[in-house]
Design an enzyme around this catalytic site. Structure first.
Site, PDB file in Angstrom:
ATOM      1  N   CYS A 257       0.810  -1.211   0.000  1.00 25.09           N
ATOM      2  CA  CYS A 257       0.000   0.000   0.000  1.00 25.09           C
ATOM      3  C   CYS A 257       0.847   1.266   0.000  1.00 25.09           C
ATOM      4  CB  CYS A 257      -1.006   0.003   1.143  1.00 25.09           C
ATOM      5  SG  CYS A 257      -0.361  -0.486   2.730  1.00 25.09           S
TER       6      CYS A 257
ATOM      7  N   HIS B  73       2.230  -5.100  12.979  1.00 25.80           N
ATOM      8  CA  HIS B  73       2.337  -4.572  14.340  1.00 25.80           C
ATOM      9  C   HIS B  73       3.150  -3.289  14.306  1.00 25.80           C
ATOM     10  CE1 HIS B  73       2.508  -4.554  18.668  1.00 25.80           C
ATOM     11  NE2 HIS B  73       3.829  -4.592  18.660  1.00 25.80           N
TER      12      HIS B  73
END
Length: 146
Positions: free
Chosen positions: A24, A83
């Protein structure tokens, strides 16, 4: 020049990359620049090369988005989640402030944090965000000139 009543104005040609894998950041860069300028390899190389040029004294902290293994008890699953991890210097020592750790992990001086970053980037699919003051961002002094 006027259009006929009821005619639709022509839509501009807008470059748009759709999501593929977990790229992305690459897609966002290309979409903003309105052309395919970055590949995963190019973005990875850019991330690795500025690492030695970071003026860490100008950086308040770093936030990393890392792949994180999933487990079910003692069983390791073949899935990866993302994370977020914070790194920050306190009193001359850089710390890994990962919320999954029981306590902050000392990384040492600038060499220690650079080694940690290099290891994280070597794992692949790692993103690094720099946290800087507005003044540092405006001057662009978070990179050393070589």
């Amino acid at each position: 020049m006027s259009q006929a009543p009821g005619a639709q104005p022509s839509r501009p040609s807008v470059y748009h990359e759709r999501q593929r894998l977990e790229l992305c950041a690459v897609h966002a860069l290309n979409n903003v620049l309105q052309q395919q300028l970055f590949s995963q390899e190019a973005a990875d190389e850019i991330c690795k090369r500025p690492l030695s040029q970071l003026a860490l004294s100008q950086v308040l902290g770093l936030i990393l988005n890392l792949p994180s293994p999933m487990s079910l008890g003692l069983l390791s699953l073949p899935l990866r989640r993302r994370h977020w991890v914070a790194l920050r210097q306190v009193d001359g020592v850089y710390y890994n402030l990962d919320s999954k750790l029981r306590a902050p992990e000392a990384l040492g001086d600038e060499d220690g944090v650079r080694a940690f970053l290099a290891a994280a980037l070597a794992q692949g699919l790692c993103e690094v965000l720099l946290v800087v003051t507005k003044e540092v961002e405006e001057k662009g002094c978070w990179l050393r000139t070589v």
